[in-house]
Write an enzyme that holds these catalytic residues in place. Structure first.
Site, PDB file in Angstrom:
ATOM      1  N   SER A 193      36.248 -12.859  51.068  1.00 44.07           N
ATOM      2  CA  SER A 193      35.195 -12.255  51.897  1.00 44.07           C
ATOM      3  C   SER A 193      34.475 -11.082  51.240  1.00 44.07           C
ATOM      4  CB  SER A 193      35.771 -11.794  53.232  1.00 44.07           C
ATOM      5  OG  SER A 193      35.827 -12.875  54.115  1.00 44.07           O
TER       6      SER A 193
ATOM      7  N   LYS B 158      30.959 -11.684  50.815  1.00 50.08           N
ATOM      8  CA  LYS B 158      30.015 -11.471  51.926  1.00 50.08           C
ATOM      9  C   LYS B 158      29.150 -10.231  51.673  1.00 50.08           C
ATOM     10  CE  LYS B 158      32.787 -13.616  55.670  1.00 50.08           C
ATOM     11  NZ  LYS B 158      34.079 -14.115  55.275  1.00 50.08           N
TER      12      LYS B 158
ATOM     13  N   TYR C  18      29.304 -21.752  51.071  1.00 45.61           N
ATOM     14  CA  TYR C  18      30.161 -20.651  51.525  1.00 45.61           C
ATOM     15  C   TYR C  18      31.541 -20.715  50.859  1.00 45.61           C
ATOM     16  CZ  TYR C  18      33.185 -17.961  54.641  1.00 45.61           C
ATOM     17  OH  TYR C  18      34.125 -17.081  55.133  1.00 45.61           O
TER      18      TYR C  18
ATOM     19  N   TYR D 281      36.749  -6.044  59.449  1.00 44.51           N
ATOM     20  CA  TYR D 281      36.923  -6.854  60.677  1.00 44.51           C
ATOM     21  C   TYR D 281      37.409  -5.999  61.861  1.00 44.51           C
ATOM     22  CZ  TYR D 281      37.566  -9.752  56.550  1.00 44.51           C
ATOM     23  OH  TYR D 281      37.464 -10.278  55.304  1.00 44.51           O
TER      24      TYR D 281
ATOM     25  N   VAL E 102      40.509 -12.072  52.015  1.00 45.53           N
ATOM     26  CA  VAL E 102      41.880 -12.569  52.176  1.00 45.53           C
ATOM     27  C   VAL E 102      42.570 -12.894  50.843  1.00 45.53           C
ATOM     28  CG1 VAL E 102      41.660 -13.420  54.553  1.00 45.53           C
ATOM     29  CG2 VAL E 102      41.162 -14.956  52.634  1.00 45.53           C
TER      30      VAL E 102
HETATM   31  N1  GLN Z   1      37.115 -18.010  52.750  1.00 50.30           N
HETATM   32  C1  GLN Z   1      37.777 -17.283  53.780  1.00 50.30           C
HETATM   33  C2  GLN Z   1      37.500 -17.889  55.140  1.00 50.30           C
HETATM   34  O1  GLN Z   1      36.408 -18.242  55.433  1.00 50.30           O
HETATM   35  C3  GLN Z   1      37.331 -15.862  53.726  1.00 50.30           C
HETATM   36  C4  GLN Z   1      37.938 -15.032  54.815  1.00 50.30           C
HETATM   37  C5  GLN Z   1      38.255 -13.629  54.422  1.00 50.30           C
HETATM   38  O2  GLN Z   1      38.368 -13.286  53.233  1.00 50.30           O
HETATM   39  N2  GLN Z   1      38.467 -12.803  55.411  1.00 50.30           N
HETATM   40  O3  GLN Z   1      38.365 -18.008  55.947  1.00 50.30           O
END
Ligand code: GLN
Length: 324
Positions: free
Chosen positions: A83, A86, A208, A260, A278
């Site tokens: 993430s 992002k 994605y 988050y 993650v």
């Molecule tokens: N690729 C992961 C997902 O979409 C990314 C989530 C994350 O890093 N919080 O679940």
């Protein structure tokens, strides 16, 4: 874990002067003091390929706006940025659309898990912010609309920002996530049902998963995020990534939404705008001074690196500096 884990040192009472500071002994001391905690948390296993990563890795790097690099542990080992992508995707979309981006994605913390669907129904398919999965899917849709291959545009972007041409994404991780992407797929189709995707949901999901599988090291990630600490200009490439005001706004979003549903607790403990993934990475910035990245794969219940959060908490406590 560890929101209440006391640092094994006296907190700094007066801030240390930043620019001339040698952070290496501080990073080494943090790594040493964290030894008893290494391996705590749970490595993400809902993407099977990520479950193969050892939990006891630890790396940390600081890159200052004047180009100094300080590192400890596995700071040069590449890992799955997940993430954290992002942040870079949102930067590109913000470059492309400016404030029009916010007609399709909100700017409020979600207070729900990064992969939650619950708010989308009540809020008619407009995700709360660009740093949860739902918001990132809309951001990726913007990139898919603009670029033939959104993930390639993003890889090129982080290569430029970090000055590292060897960065790419791990196809096995991307395919592993693609094979287990029911939840994100459901989310994309649900957003599409409200008319908030312009490209086919499967195209967006494919891009994605590939962008999440980009691999970078702590040093590379700190370099790539440094434009946020430097008024929008990347010191590595000289590129004006965003104007100063937009860089401020993106940093503000990291502060309120970058970790988050743990954003409040994280800011309380660390006091820096940050974005986590993650894969166990967290990148954070201290405006005007440095970008820092930490990597430790064990996650807490909110999907943020447990030891990584602690390391950043100890860093700002030790140096007596944060945005506050
Ligand atoms: N690729 C992961 C997902 O979409 C990314 C989530 C994350 O890093 N919080 O679940």
């Amino acid at each position: 874990m560890a929101a209440d884990t006391a640092p094994p040192f006296a907190p700094c009472s007066s801030p240390l002067p930043a620019m001339s500071m040698n952070y290496t002994p501080i990073l080494d001391a943090i790594r040493r003091d964290l030894q008893p905690h290494l391996g705590s948390g749970r490595v993400a296993d809902y993407i099977p390929e990520l479950a193969k990563v050892r939990a006891d890795h630890f790396g940390m790097a600081i890159v200052t706006v004047d180009g100094q690099v300080y590192r400890t542990g596995d700071a040069d080992v590449r890992f799955s940025i997940q993430s954290i992508s992002k942040l870079f995707a949102c930067t590109l979309a913000f470059q492309l659309l400016g404030d029009a981006l916010w007609e399709r994605v909100g700017r409020e913390p979600s207070g729900t898990a990064f992969n939650s669907l619950v708010q989308l129904e009540f809020e008619a398919g407009k995700p709360r912010n660009p740093f949860i999965n739902a918001g990132a899917l809309v951001v990726t849709d913007v990139l898919c609309r603009r670029f033939v291959q959104a993930e390639t545009a993003l890889v090129d972007f982080v290569r430029r920002l970090s000055g590292e041409a060897g960065i790419g994404y791990d196809l096995r991780v991307a395919q592993s996530e693609l094979a287990h992407a029911e939840r994100n797929r459901a989310m994309a189709h649900f957003i599409a049902s409200f008319g908030n995707l312009e490209m086919p949901a499967d195209t967006v999901i494919d891009a994605y998963c590939r962008q999440c599988a980009i691999e970078m090291s702590c040093v590379e990630l700190a370099r790539a995020a440094l434009f946020l600490a430097n008024g929008g200009v990347s010191p590595a490439s000289g590129e004006s990534v965003l104007d100063a005001s937009s860089a401020k706004r993106l940093s503000a979003l990291m502060l309120t939404c970058g970790t988050y549903d743990a954003a409040g607790d994280f800011v309380y403990r660390v006091g820096l705008p940050a974005k986590s993934g993650v894969g166990g990475g967290i990148v954070a910035v201290l405006p005007g001074e440095f970008a820092v990245c930490v990597w430790s794969p064990g996650l807490d219940a909110t999907g943020n690196s447990a030891v990584g959060s602690l390391a950043l908490e100890w860093l700002t406590t030790r140096i007596g500096r944060s945005i506050f």
